[in-house]
Structures are given as C-alpha cells and as structure tokens.
Design a protein around this motif. Structure first.
Motif, PDB file in Angstrom:
ATOM      1  N   TRP A   1       0.866  -1.216   0.052  1.00  0.00           N
ATOM      2  CA  TRP A   1      -0.216  -0.109   0.036  1.00  0.00           C
ATOM      3  C   TRP A   1       0.819   1.066   0.134  1.00  0.00           C
ATOM      4  O   TRP A   1       0.502   2.386  -0.704  1.00  0.00           O
ATOM      5  N   TRP A   2       1.827   1.090   0.852  1.00  0.00           N
ATOM      6  CA  TRP A   2       2.920   2.436   0.676  1.00  0.00           C
ATOM      7  C   TRP A   2       3.623   2.640  -0.601  1.00  0.00           C
ATOM      8  O   TRP A   2       3.589   3.768  -1.265  1.00  0.00           O
ATOM      9  N   SER A   3       3.702   1.448  -1.439  1.00  0.00           N
ATOM     10  CA  SER A   3       4.310   1.628  -2.712  1.00  0.00           C
ATOM     11  C   SER A   3       3.184   2.299  -3.644  1.00  0.00           C
ATOM     12  O   SER A   3       3.843   3.039  -4.475  1.00  0.00           O
ATOM     13  N   VAL A   4       1.803   1.854  -3.290  1.00  0.00           N
ATOM     14  CA  VAL A   4       0.937   2.625  -4.343  1.00  0.00           C
ATOM     15  C   VAL A   4       0.904   4.048  -4.021  1.00  0.00           C
ATOM     16  O   VAL A   4       0.738   4.926  -5.024  1.00  0.00           O
TER      17      VAL A   4
ATOM     18  N   LEU B   1       2.250  -7.530  -5.131  1.00  0.00           N
ATOM     19  CA  LEU B   1       1.118  -6.961  -4.551  1.00  0.00           C
ATOM     20  C   LEU B   1       0.934  -5.467  -4.679  1.00  0.00           C
ATOM     21  O   LEU B   1      -0.460  -5.241  -5.168  1.00  0.00           O
ATOM     22  N   ALA B   2       1.741  -4.773  -4.804  1.00  0.00           N
ATOM     23  CA  ALA B   2       1.818  -3.219  -5.153  1.00  0.00           C
ATOM     24  C   ALA B   2       1.222  -3.154  -6.706  1.00  0.00           C
ATOM     25  O   ALA B   2       0.452  -2.304  -6.800  1.00  0.00           O
TER      26      ALA B   2
ATOM     27  N   GLU C   1      -0.440  -5.119  -8.372  1.00  0.00           N
ATOM     28  CA  GLU C   1      -1.917  -5.662  -8.541  1.00  0.00           C
ATOM     29  C   GLU C   1      -2.736  -4.352  -7.935  1.00  0.00           C
ATOM     30  O   GLU C   1      -3.769  -4.048  -8.587  1.00  0.00           O
ATOM     31  N   TYR C   2      -2.426  -3.883  -6.640  1.00  0.00           N
ATOM     32  CA  TYR C   2      -3.246  -2.794  -6.258  1.00  0.00           C
ATOM     33  C   TYR C   2      -3.101  -1.565  -6.962  1.00  0.00           C
ATOM     34  O   TYR C   2      -4.328  -0.940  -7.037  1.00  0.00           O
ATOM     35  N   PHE C   3      -2.194  -1.289  -7.518  1.00  0.00           N
ATOM     36  CA  PHE C   3      -1.754  -0.213  -8.221  1.00  0.00           C
ATOM     37  C   PHE C   3      -2.739  -0.263  -9.376  1.00  0.00           C
ATOM     38  O   PHE C   3      -3.581   0.804  -9.816  1.00  0.00           O
ATOM     39  N   GLU C   4      -2.878  -1.296 -10.144  1.00  0.00           N
ATOM     40  CA  GLU C   4      -3.754  -1.511 -11.384  1.00  0.00           C
ATOM     41  C   GLU C   4      -5.183  -1.313 -10.790  1.00  0.00           C
ATOM     42  O   GLU C   4      -6.029  -0.933 -11.711  1.00  0.00           O
ATOM     43  N   LYS C   5      -5.588  -1.969  -9.862  1.00  0.00           N
ATOM     44  CA  LYS C   5      -7.132  -1.948  -9.211  1.00  0.00           C
ATOM     45  C   LYS C   5      -7.371  -0.895  -8.744  1.00  0.00           C
ATOM     46  O   LYS C   5      -8.739  -0.482  -8.896  1.00  0.00           O
ATOM     47  N   TYR C   6      -6.629  -0.011  -7.909  1.00  0.00           N
ATOM     48  CA  TYR C   6      -7.080   0.920  -7.120  1.00  0.00           C
ATOM     49  C   TYR C   6      -6.424   2.276  -7.334  1.00  0.00           C
ATOM     50  O   TYR C   6      -6.862   3.541  -6.531  1.00  0.00           O
ATOM     51  N   SER C   7      -5.492   2.538  -8.215  1.00  0.00           N
ATOM     52  CA  SER C   7      -4.846   3.884  -8.330  1.00  0.00           C
ATOM     53  C   SER C   7      -5.846   4.709  -9.348  1.00  0.00           C
ATOM     54  O   SER C   7      -6.443   4.072 -10.273  1.00  0.00           O
ATOM     55  N   ASN C   8      -5.880   5.775  -9.077  1.00  0.00           N
ATOM     56  CA  ASN C   8      -6.605   6.758  -9.754  1.00  0.00           C
ATOM     57  C   ASN C   8      -5.952   7.387 -11.131  1.00  0.00           C
ATOM     58  O   ASN C   8      -4.996   7.559 -11.621  1.00  0.00           O
TER      59      ASN C   8
ATOM     60  N   LYS D   1       8.885   7.040   2.137  1.00  0.00           N
ATOM     61  CA  LYS D   1       9.965   6.899   3.311  1.00  0.00           C
ATOM     62  C   LYS D   1       9.529   5.630   4.007  1.00  0.00           C
ATOM     63  O   LYS D   1      10.281   4.678   4.232  1.00  0.00           O
ATOM     64  N   ASN D   2       8.330   5.541   4.223  1.00  0.00           N
ATOM     65  CA  ASN D   2       7.709   4.152   4.943  1.00  0.00           C
ATOM     66  C   ASN D   2       8.091   2.948   4.290  1.00  0.00           C
ATOM     67  O   ASN D   2       8.325   1.923   4.883  1.00  0.00           O
ATOM     68  N   ARG D   3       7.719   3.209   2.883  1.00  0.00           N
ATOM     69  CA  ARG D   3       7.941   2.038   2.134  1.00  0.00           C
ATOM     70  C   ARG D   3       9.575   1.356   1.999  1.00  0.00           C
ATOM     71  O   ARG D   3       9.749   0.384   2.240  1.00  0.00           O
TER      72      ARG D   3
END
Length: 71
Positions: free
Chosen positions: A27-30, A61-62, A64-71, A41-43
């Motif tokens: 999630w921090w990567s996204v 996972l990053a 996958e999440y970026f493709e699904k949830y990024s604006n 920084k957290n990532r």
C-alpha cells in the motif's frame, strides 16, 4: 493517495486488519507511486525489514493494487 498511505500504516500496526509488513509495503508503494512523500519513506523502511521473498511478494501486490485502485 492519503488513503493508501493510511492503509499501509494500518497494516504495519495491525490496526483493524491483521498486521502485515508485506501488505503495508504494497500500500505504501501505491501511495508513493502517486507522489506521497511519507509513503515513500515508510515503504523504503519496510523494504529493509522484509525478507527477499516477502519483499518480492509485496512488490507483486503493489502492482496488483496499483492497477486496481490507483486513480
């Protein structure tokens, strides 16, 4: 972007979700990819604490999440 950073923090601390540094990293990567400075920084800190296998899984996972949830 802020919500994704917050999800990372929740996973890192186990706040309302099972604690998982791998999920936090994802999630921090996204959020970082969207320009969130604190998430970057957290990532980077999380990446140093993960095993190579967990880091690789977190990176997948990053994506996958970026493709699904990024604006």
């Amino acid at each position: 972007m802020g919500d994704q950073n917050n999800l990372g923090t929740m996973y890192a601390n186990g706040e309302g979700v099972p604690q998982s540094l791998k999920q936090a990293y994802a999630w921090w990567s996204v959020a970082a990819a969207s320009g969130h400075t604190k998430a970057k920084k957290n990532r980077d800190i999380a990446a140093k604490e993960l095993t190579p296998k967990s880091l690789s899984e977190g990176q997948a996972l990053a994506v996958e999440y970026f493709e699904k949830y990024s604006n």
